[in-house]
Design a protein around this motif. Sequence first.
Motif, short mmCIF file in Angstrom:
data_model
loop_
_atom_site.label_atom_id
_atom_site.label_comp_id
_atom_site.label_asym_id
_atom_site.label_seq_id
_atom_site.Cartn_x
_atom_site.Cartn_y
_atom_site.Cartn_z
N ALA A 169 0.83 -1.21 0.00
CA ALA A 169 0.00 0.00 0.00
C ALA A 169 0.86 1.26 0.00
O ALA A 169 0.52 2.26 -0.66
N PHE A 170 1.97 1.24 0.73
CA PHE A 170 2.89 2.38 0.71
C PHE A 170 3.41 2.61 -0.70
O PHE A 170 3.47 3.75 -1.19
N THR A 171 3.81 1.52 -1.36
CA THR A 171 4.33 1.63 -2.73
C THR A 171 3.28 2.22 -3.66
O THR A 171 3.59 3.07 -4.50
N ALA A 172 2.03 1.77 -3.51
CA ALA A 172 0.95 2.28 -4.36
C ALA A 172 0.74 3.78 -4.17
O ALA A 172 0.27 4.46 -5.09
N ARG A 173 1.10 4.29 -2.99
CA ARG A 173 0.97 5.71 -2.71
C ARG A 173 2.24 6.49 -3.05
O ARG A 173 2.35 7.68 -2.74
N GLY A 174 3.21 5.82 -3.65
CA GLY A 174 4.45 6.49 -4.02
C GLY A 174 5.42 6.69 -2.88
O GLY A 174 6.35 7.50 -2.98
N ILE A 175 5.23 5.93 -1.78
CA ILE A 175 6.10 6.06 -0.61
C ILE A 175 7.26 5.09 -0.75
O ILE A 175 7.07 3.89 -0.90
N ASP A 176 8.48 5.61 -0.69
CA ASP A 176 9.67 4.77 -0.77
C ASP A 176 9.74 3.88 0.46
O ASP A 176 9.72 4.37 1.60
N ASN A 177 9.81 2.55 0.26
CA ASN A 177 9.82 1.64 1.40
C ASN A 177 10.46 0.32 1.04
O ASN A 177 10.60 -0.03 -0.13
N ASP A 178 10.83 -0.44 2.08
CA ASP A 178 11.30 -1.81 1.95
C ASP A 178 10.57 -2.68 2.95
O ASP A 178 10.42 -2.30 4.13
N PHE A 179 10.09 -3.84 2.48
CA PHE A 179 9.59 -4.87 3.38
C PHE A 179 10.81 -5.61 3.93
O PHE A 179 11.63 -6.13 3.17
N ARG A 180 10.94 -5.65 5.25
CA ARG A 180 12.07 -6.30 5.89
C ARG A 180 11.61 -7.63 6.50
O ARG A 180 10.86 -7.66 7.47
N ALA A 181 12.07 -8.72 5.90
CA ALA A 181 11.62 -10.05 6.29
C ALA A 181 12.42 -10.59 7.47
O ALA A 181 13.64 -10.44 7.54
#
Length: 346
Positions: free
Chosen positions: A174-186
């Motif tokens: 959802a962050f990506t869809a809003r143009g927010i730079d992010n990483d999922f950290r597993a």
Amino acid sequence: MTDASDRTARSTELPQPYLLFLGDTVEPGFAKTAYGLRDWAPDICTGEFALPSAKVSTGLPALNPAEARRAGARSLLIGVANSGGVLPESWVPALVEALEAGLDIVSGLHMRLAEVPALAEAAERLGRRLINVRHPPRGIKVGTGRKRTGMRLLTVGTDCALGKKYTALALARAFTARGIDNDFRATGQTGIMIAGGGIPMDAVVSDFEAGAAEMLSPDAAPEHWDVIEGQGSLFHPAYAAVSLGLLHGSQPDRIVVCHHPGRTQMLGTPGYDLPSVEEVIDLNIRIGSRTNPDIRCTGVSFNTAHLGEEEALELMAEESRRLGLPVADPIRGGEAFDRLVESCLG
């Protein structure tokens, strides 16, 4: 003979796309790794490969290793987690076939692939990699508590196995869809296989848990978000240690509490009642503020897979009013989940 596993398993990047291996599995619950990859990362799954006696399927194209390699697969990923995390002898010929077809092997089992002589010999002979995901990287240091740049969100829970990974993945998407730079950290094996990297926190020595979380989520640009997959629960008699180290080391600015409404007992520990959402918020805030005084809870994620649509929506709306926080099921999505996302970013 050189241990092919130790030589290569510490890589932070996994060879994708995958051919999902289902072995001779007949119980769908044991194939949760394969299902998780199908649901969250279908673009890196070329197909599935199963032995004739298998009774489960992801619905992906059935390919043998040679066919998968021609279709672009780079590794065979063991998509099942059987009881005890061991590798049955019946699987070995199929895994050797994958190595001979030019695929590396990725495993989340507790048993190391190189402990199987036939696999170790074939990998050495063919120059292929045996990658054990459930083993942490070398060089983890003790946590420092140093405040790092960037923004961080951690999913926490009232118990284990109730949606922390799915919630983190949904929020990152959802962050990506809003143009927010992010990483999922597993932080768990399935999450690592989906993301292509991460640290298996349940395999880290306790003294280094916080340091591993710091390594997992390094300094970043001020507007960058790390969305960190939670593990266990601070209230769980068996798994609280990993939850605490992850909380201190990740230094979250935001937490989202994950809960399975209707569950009353902690999984695997009869006699221990599930804490309330309010108790989980309070304890995580109090302990988390030790390394990030600005930590706050921005919402609650419910796993409502066992409820009908109308009942689930009514329950989440009622709990949102009661708690004064957005409550949503990330799999159902909708307006409730949009409110949760906006609350996290606010």
